[in-house]
Design a protein around this motif. Structure first.
Motif, mmCIF file in Angstrom:
data_model
loop_
_atom_site.group_PDB
_atom_site.id
_atom_site.type_symbol
_atom_site.label_atom_id
_atom_site.label_comp_id
_atom_site.label_asym_id
_atom_site.label_seq_id
_atom_site.Cartn_x
_atom_site.Cartn_y
_atom_site.Cartn_z
ATOM 1 N N SER A 1 1.130 4.039 -3.516
ATOM 2 C CA SER A 1 0.586 2.727 -3.869
ATOM 3 C C SER A 1 -0.914 2.783 -4.150
ATOM 4 C CB SER A 1 0.861 1.723 -2.746
ATOM 5 O OG SER A 1 0.266 2.182 -1.537
ATOM 6 N N ASP A 2 -1.561 3.828 -3.661
ATOM 7 C CA ASP A 2 -2.998 3.964 -3.864
ATOM 8 C C ASP A 2 -3.283 5.304 -4.538
ATOM 9 O OD1 ASP A 2 -5.978 3.946 -1.750
ATOM 10 O OD2 ASP A 2 -5.678 3.425 -3.850
ATOM 11 N N TYR B 1 -5.920 0.138 -6.686
ATOM 12 C CA TYR B 1 -5.943 -1.087 -5.888
ATOM 13 C C TYR B 1 -6.780 -2.188 -6.541
ATOM 14 C CZ TYR B 1 -10.530 0.472 -4.150
ATOM 15 O OH TYR B 1 -11.826 0.878 -4.049
ATOM 16 N N LYS B 2 -7.449 -1.860 -7.633
ATOM 17 C CA LYS B 2 -8.234 -2.863 -8.360
ATOM 18 C C LYS B 2 -7.406 -3.410 -9.517
ATOM 19 C CE LYS B 2 -12.941 -1.331 -7.410
ATOM 20 N NZ LYS B 2 -14.234 -0.888 -8.009
ATOM 21 N N LYS C 1 0.124 -1.770 -13.297
ATOM 22 C CA LYS C 1 0.587 -0.987 -12.152
ATOM 23 C C LYS C 1 2.102 -1.025 -11.982
ATOM 24 C CE LYS C 1 -0.527 -0.014 -7.323
ATOM 25 N NZ LYS C 1 -1.332 -0.412 -6.148
#
Lengths: 112, 116
Positions: free
Chosen positions: B30-31, B54-55, B70
């Motif tokens: 996820s990151d 994450y942005k 994403k």
């Protein structure tokens, strides 16, 4: 100026000989990497190291060896066991974590 | 293992026009970080732009911008007002942020030609 130095730019060897490619960085980066580039293949990871005296195999490590005795240096040896050693080799370094890789100018190795 | 796919081996654009280069990736994390690198004929690898997963906001660097989707695992590069000096190979790359897995995984590249 800080940067990554690869030497030599061009290297020629006879088949059956081992050859060592040099990579030195003065960026104080912990991590260093070796990539191989072939036409149409992109960059493929050979070996990487995140700390002195430790390194991990990448996707195509067979026929290659490395050492990391100093933080600044990460030489790559192309052994006679590497079946197709002719390629363009790129060394890179980075800080650990979320930073990009900084690349050297590469070494073109030709084995005949 | 993560993979990066660039489906366009070659692209061309007229000088001053806009071009978009595609990139998709596969990951269960996820990151992570995504990058576009440029490799001109000199073969020097030059960082063009980076995106943190994450942005939500798309990264922009002058004439270069990305469209980061994403959920679709898509990371395209848009070059506006193309210049002759933009002609190069462009590589999309993925970097995990999980400790011990921080290598950069590259796509196979897109060769961009800029026509005068």
């Amino acid at each position: 100026d800080g940067g990554i130095t690869q030497s030599p730019k061009y290297l020629f060897r006879k088949e059956g000989q081992n050859v060592t490619l040099s990579c030195e960085q003065n960026l104080n980066h912990d991590a260093m990497y070796w990539y191989r580039q072939d036409p149409g293949q992109g960059l493929r990871l050979i070996y990487y190291s995140q700390i002195v005296n430790d390194f991990q195999k990448g996707d195509i490590a067979e026929g290659y060896s490395v050492s990391r005795e100093k933080k600044e240096s990460f030489p790559l040896t192309v052994t006679s066991a590497q079946k197709n050693p002719t390629a363009f080799y790129l060394c890179a370094s980075s800080l650990i974590g979320r930073s990009p890789l900084h690349f050297g100018n590469g070494t073109r190795l030709t084995v005949t | 293992a993560q993979t990066v796919t660039q489906s366009q081996p070659e692209m061309s654009v007229q000088e001053a026009e806009t071009v978009t280069l595609s990139c998709t990736y596969d990951t269960s994390e996820s990151d992570y970080y995504l990058f576009w690198y440029k490799q001109p004929p000199s073969r020097q690898m030059i960082l063009v732009i980076r995106q943190e997963a994450y942005k939500q906001q798309n990264a922009t660097e002058n004439r270069f911008s990305v469209n980061f989707q994403k959920a679709a695992k898509s990371f395209s590069l848009k070059i506006s007002d193309s210049q002759l000096g933009d002609a190069a190979m462009y590589f999309c790359a993925y970097r995990s942020v999980i400790g011990g897995s921080e290598k950069l995984v590259f796509g196979k590249g897109t060769k961009l030609t800029v026509n005068p």
